[in-house]
Structures are given as structure tokens and as C-alpha cells.
Design a protein around this motif. Structure first.
Motif, PDB file in Angstrom:
ATOM      1  N   GLU A  54      42.323  43.197  39.232  1.00 27.47           N
ATOM      2  CA  GLU A  54      43.756  43.020  39.458  1.00 27.47           C
ATOM      3  C   GLU A  54      44.239  43.656  40.761  1.00 27.47           C
ATOM      4  N   PRO A  55      43.859  43.066  41.901  1.00 29.95           N
ATOM      5  CA  PRO A  55      44.285  43.626  43.189  1.00 29.95           C
ATOM      6  C   PRO A  55      45.805  43.593  43.357  1.00 29.95           C
ATOM      7  N   PRO A  56      46.322  44.478  44.197  1.00 26.83           N
ATOM      8  CA  PRO A  56      47.765  44.477  44.449  1.00 26.83           C
ATOM      9  C   PRO A  56      48.196  43.199  45.172  1.00 26.83           C
ATOM     10  N   GLN A  57      49.464  42.902  45.079  1.00 23.75           N
ATOM     11  CA  GLN A  57      50.023  41.694  45.686  1.00 23.75           C
ATOM     12  C   GLN A  57      50.217  41.869  47.191  1.00 23.75           C
ATOM     13  N   PRO A  58      50.194  40.769  47.935  1.00 24.58           N
ATOM     14  CA  PRO A  58      50.462  40.851  49.372  1.00 24.58           C
ATOM     15  C   PRO A  58      51.803  41.529  49.650  1.00 24.58           C
ATOM     16  N   GLY A  59      51.796  42.334  50.690  1.00 23.36           N
ATOM     17  CA  GLY A  59      52.989  43.081  51.069  1.00 23.36           C
ATOM     18  C   GLY A  59      52.980  44.517  50.599  1.00 23.36           C
ATOM     19  N   GLN A  60      52.100  44.853  49.654  1.00 22.62           N
ATOM     20  CA  GLN A  60      52.040  46.227  49.151  1.00 22.62           C
ATOM     21  C   GLN A  60      51.230  47.109  50.098  1.00 22.62           C
ATOM     22  N   ASP A  61      51.705  48.337  50.294  1.00 21.70           N
ATOM     23  CA  ASP A  61      50.966  49.332  51.059  1.00 21.70           C
ATOM     24  C   ASP A  61      49.886  49.931  50.171  1.00 21.70           C
ATOM     25  N   VAL A  62      48.696  50.139  50.732  1.00 23.26           N
ATOM     26  CA  VAL A  62      47.585  50.715  49.984  1.00 23.26           C
ATOM     27  C   VAL A  62      46.846  51.725  50.849  1.00 23.26           C
ATOM     28  N   LEU A  63      46.218  52.659  50.176  1.00 22.05           N
ATOM     29  CA  LEU A  63      45.301  53.586  50.809  1.00 22.05           C
ATOM     30  C   LEU A  63      43.919  53.266  50.263  1.00 22.05           C
ATOM     31  N   ILE A  64      42.966  53.032  51.151  1.00 21.95           N
ATOM     32  CA  ILE A  64      41.584  52.768  50.761  1.00 21.95           C
ATOM     33  C   ILE A  64      40.768  53.997  51.124  1.00 21.95           C
ATOM     34  N   GLU A  65      40.003  54.516  50.162  1.00 20.17           N
ATOM     35  CA  GLU A  65      39.102  55.651  50.404  1.00 20.17           C
ATOM     36  C   GLU A  65      37.677  55.206  50.145  1.00 20.17           C
ATOM     37  N   TRP A  66      36.763  55.568  51.028  1.00 18.68           N
ATOM     38  CA  TRP A  66      35.342  55.323  50.824  1.00 18.68           C
ATOM     39  C   TRP A  66      34.593  56.464  51.510  1.00 18.68           C
ATOM     40  N   VAL A  75      48.319  45.007  52.092  1.00 25.62           N
ATOM     41  CA  VAL A  75      47.610  43.849  51.547  1.00 25.62           C
ATOM     42  C   VAL A  75      48.221  42.601  52.181  1.00 25.62           C
ATOM     43  N   VAL A  76      47.370  41.771  52.803  1.00 29.51           N
ATOM     44  CA  VAL A  76      47.870  40.558  53.452  1.00 29.51           C
ATOM     45  C   VAL A  76      47.544  39.301  52.657  1.00 29.51           C
ATOM     46  N   TRP A  77      46.555  39.372  51.771  1.00 33.15           N
ATOM     47  CA  TRP A  77      46.250  38.267  50.857  1.00 33.15           C
ATOM     48  C   TRP A  77      45.548  38.843  49.641  1.00 33.15           C
ATOM     49  N   ALA A  78      45.615  38.124  48.533  1.00 35.16           N
ATOM     50  CA  ALA A  78      44.949  38.568  47.307  1.00 35.16           C
ATOM     51  C   ALA A  78      44.634  37.357  46.438  1.00 35.16           C
ATOM     52  N   ASN A  79      43.512  37.454  45.714  1.00 38.45           N
ATOM     53  CA  ASN A  79      43.197  36.453  44.696  1.00 38.45           C
ATOM     54  C   ASN A  79      42.846  37.201  43.418  1.00 38.45           C
ATOM     55  N   LEU A  80      42.112  36.587  42.505  1.00 39.59           N
ATOM     56  CA  LEU A  80      41.865  37.216  41.201  1.00 39.59           C
ATOM     57  C   LEU A  80      41.100  38.527  41.269  1.00 39.59           C
ATOM     58  N   ARG A  81      40.179  38.659  42.208  1.00 35.93           N
ATOM     59  CA  ARG A  81      39.317  39.846  42.220  1.00 35.93           C
ATOM     60  C   ARG A  81      39.219  40.540  43.576  1.00 35.93           C
ATOM     61  N   THR A  82      39.712  39.932  44.636  1.00 38.34           N
ATOM     62  CA  THR A  82      39.603  40.546  45.960  1.00 38.34           C
ATOM     63  C   THR A  82      40.937  40.486  46.696  1.00 38.34           C
ATOM     64  N   CYS A  83      41.033  41.334  47.720  1.00 36.69           N
ATOM     65  CA  CYS A  83      42.213  41.299  48.577  1.00 36.69           C
ATOM     66  C   CYS A  83      41.814  41.680  49.993  1.00 36.69           C
ATOM     67  N   GLY A  84      42.629  41.269  50.925  1.00 44.72           N
ATOM     68  CA  GLY A  84      42.446  41.620  52.323  1.00 44.72           C
ATOM     69  C   GLY A  84      43.511  42.610  52.738  1.00 44.72           C
ATOM     70  N   VAL A  85      43.087  43.658  53.429  1.00 45.59           N
ATOM     71  CA  VAL A  85      44.003  44.711  53.863  1.00 45.59           C
ATOM     72  C   VAL A  85      43.957  44.800  55.387  1.00 45.59           C
ATOM     73  N   ARG A  86      45.129  44.810  55.999  1.00 47.87           N
ATOM     74  CA  ARG A  86      45.261  45.005  57.442  1.00 47.87           C
ATOM     75  C   ARG A  86      45.685  46.451  57.651  1.00 47.87           C
ATOM     76  N   PHE A  87      44.873  47.217  58.396  1.00 45.49           N
ATOM     77  CA  PHE A  87      45.165  48.630  58.611  1.00 45.49           C
ATOM     78  C   PHE A  87      46.303  48.805  59.610  1.00 45.49           C
ATOM     79  N   TYR A  88      47.095  49.845  59.397  1.00 52.67           N
ATOM     80  CA  TYR A  88      48.184  50.152  60.318  1.00 52.67           C
ATOM     81  C   TYR A  88      47.668  50.774  61.608  1.00 52.67           C
TER      82      TYR A  88
END
Length: 129
Positions: A54-66, A75-88
Motif C-alpha cells: 500500500e504505497p502512499p499516493q502521489p503528492g505525499q512527502d516521504v522519507l526513504i531510509e536505506w 511520491v510522483v506515481w504509485a500503483n498497487l505495490r510500487t511508487c516513484g519518489v522524486r527527491f527534493y
């Protein structure tokens, strides 16, 4: 004042400026309301593709840690299991190199890989259920 054009550095619509580093690393994604485990599937200076339930919807701010790194983006796009994030802020080259090196050592196992290893360990008597 003259007209300034950035056409020489802007990609065509739908084209990426830089290539992506293909990965399978354990990650964590957070919004202000939720945090959940994720997989970092690819990464570039400017963004990444993340798999999670359940990825967040486009337009939401996220922090990714790895690993030892993190990046804040939207988040710029999302589907059922993946999303694309554009970093600031673009990632530094050292972060991409260290991430690539970590991926070579610690790739995430697929569910099929985990099931195979658990079945083998069960048959060998190493795993009790």
C-alpha cells in the motif's frame, strides 16, 4: 534582461536525465502518519522506485531510509505495490556508490528465495515449525 534557456539540460518529456542503479535493498518509507518496511528497487541522483504494501499516493512527502542513508522527496506515481519518489535534493555520487556496494553484499531475498531456504532448512532439520 535576455531569455535564459535550459533546453540543453532538460530531458524530453518522459525521458530521464540520468540512468538508474538497479537494486534490491531493504529500506523503510515514512510519511508524517505512517512508517512501513520497503524495498529500494532502483535509485538515481534524483529519485527512486520503492516497493511496499500500500504505497502512499502521489503528492505525499516521504522519507526513504536505506542502510546509513536517507532521502526526502515526493511520491510522483504509485500503483498497487510500487511508487516513484522524486527527491527534493539530488543524492551525492558517494551515496550512489556506497549503495551499489551495499547491494552487492546485502541484496534482499525474494519471497521465493526465502521459501526455498526455509524448506531446505526444514528438510535438513535446521528449522522447526
Amino acid at each position: 534582461m535576455g531569455h535564459i534557456s535550459f533546453d540543453h539540460i532538460l530531458p524530453e518529456v518522459g525521458k530521464r536525465v540520468t540512468s538508474r542503479l538497479r537494486l534490491r535493498l531493504a529500506a523503510r518509507m515514512m510519511t508524517t502518519a505512517q512508517a512501513w518496511p520497503a524495498e529500494l528497487l532502483d535509485l538515481s541522483y534524483f529519485g527512486g522506485r520503492i516497493a511496499c504494501d500500500e504505497p502512499p499516493q502521489p503528492g505525499q512527502d516521504v522519507l526513504i531510509e536505506w542502510g546509513d542513508f536517507d532521502a526526502f522527496g515526493m511520491v510522483v506515481w504509485a500503483n498497487l505495490r510500487t511508487c516513484g519518489v522524486r527527491f527534493y535534493e539530488p543524492l551525492k555520487a558517494q551515496v550512489l556508490i556506497a549503495t551499489r556496494d551495499r547491494n552487492d553484499v546485502e541484496p534482499v531475498q525474494t519471497n521465493k528465495d526465502r521459501a526455498h531456504h526455509e524448506a531446505r532448512d526444514f528438510v535438513m532439520g535446521k528449522l522447526n515449525r
